[in-house]
Design a protein around this motif. Sequence first.
Motif, PDB file in Angstrom:
ATOM      1  N   TYR A  28       7.242   9.367  -0.163  1.00 33.69           N
ATOM      2  CA  TYR A  28       6.371  10.478  -0.536  1.00 33.69           C
ATOM      3  C   TYR A  28       6.427  10.732  -2.046  1.00 33.69           C
ATOM      4  O   TYR A  28       7.487  10.594  -2.650  1.00 33.69           O
ATOM      5  CB  TYR A  28       6.789  11.756   0.196  1.00 33.69           C
TER       6      TYR A  28
ATOM      7  N   ASN B 226      -1.565   4.138   4.120  1.00 32.27           N
ATOM      8  CA  ASN B 226      -0.803   4.538   5.306  1.00 32.27           C
ATOM      9  C   ASN B 226      -1.050   3.555   6.440  1.00 32.27           C
ATOM     10  O   ASN B 226      -2.137   2.988   6.559  1.00 32.27           O
ATOM     11  CB  ASN B 226      -1.226   5.944   5.756  1.00 32.27           C
TER      12      ASN B 226
ATOM     13  N   CYS C 108       8.594   6.721   5.124  1.00 34.74           N
ATOM     14  CA  CYS C 108       7.478   6.842   4.186  1.00 34.74           C
ATOM     15  C   CYS C 108       8.015   7.240   2.815  1.00 34.74           C
ATOM     16  O   CYS C 108       8.954   8.043   2.719  1.00 34.74           O
ATOM     17  CB  CYS C 108       6.480   7.893   4.681  1.00 34.74           C
TER      18      CYS C 108
ATOM     19  N   VAL D 254      -1.685  13.503   3.713  1.00 39.42           N
ATOM     20  CA  VAL D 254      -0.345  12.974   3.501  1.00 39.42           C
ATOM     21  C   VAL D 254       0.110  12.307   4.795  1.00 39.42           C
ATOM     22  O   VAL D 254      -0.067  12.883   5.879  1.00 39.42           O
ATOM     23  CB  VAL D 254       0.643  14.102   3.108  1.00 39.42           C
TER      24      VAL D 254
ATOM     25  N   ILE E 223       6.917  18.368  -1.387  1.00 45.94           N
ATOM     26  CA  ILE E 223       5.862  17.880  -2.273  1.00 45.94           C
ATOM     27  C   ILE E 223       5.180  19.098  -2.885  1.00 45.94           C
ATOM     28  O   ILE E 223       4.683  19.972  -2.164  1.00 45.94           O
ATOM     29  CB  ILE E 223       4.830  17.025  -1.517  1.00 45.94           C
TER      30      ILE E 223
END
Length: 232
Positions: free
Chosen positions: A37, A144, A35, A51, A109
């Motif tokens: 991010y 996603n 993924c 997320v 993050i």
Amino acid sequence: GEVLLGNLDGATKIVHGGIAGKLAIKEWDLTTDGCSYPDRIHLKLGDKLRVPYLAPAKSRDYVSFYAVNKSNNNIHDCFDLLKTEHGYIEADLPEGDYKLTFHDPGQSINIRVVAGTVLHSSDGSGFVCGNTSAVQYKSPDVLNISNVSVNDDDVTITVANSSSHTRVHVLCSTFVPEYNLFTNLATPATPLLTCNLSNPRLDLRTVEARAIADEYRYILERKYAKKRTGNM
């Protein structure tokens, strides 16, 4: 020829050391999930943090979550606020600053929640303006792949928060390729959201009998001078 390695549960990479002068070092990446991010997420108070989450279950072995101060130092543990659902890790957060860290791939993050009003500029960008801060804002809905199901005839891929710009690439291979498919297909890093904008409320101060530079004095005198008729 073939080499049978058996069941490789938990293995993420195979490395062949090579043969001097004959065979270069080879690596095969065995990871199946990935993924991209963002480095920073801004939310308006009331938005749900969502997320993409690649781990099988919520666990401190995979993720940590802390409230942080302005220097990005941990203040207290907020792990209990997290929950997992449909391929996401989610949380309803009060106003403040937070740091969400995924231990694998080792990325953090920074998250800021601001109580304020969302304002949109002419170029389409948005900002959340609160009492003490204003930050750049975009929709909290994150693209996603929430589920993949396979049967004898079909492969069904469920994409959450898709739009007309969403594309799904499906690649099939008998053997594990020498390069990482996700890395080669990944999009460039998303632009970093702007934070710590100036307070939208500006203070007005007046000063009496303060000397100004000659250039400013000349401009002001010309601006407010009595207008006279020029030569004809």
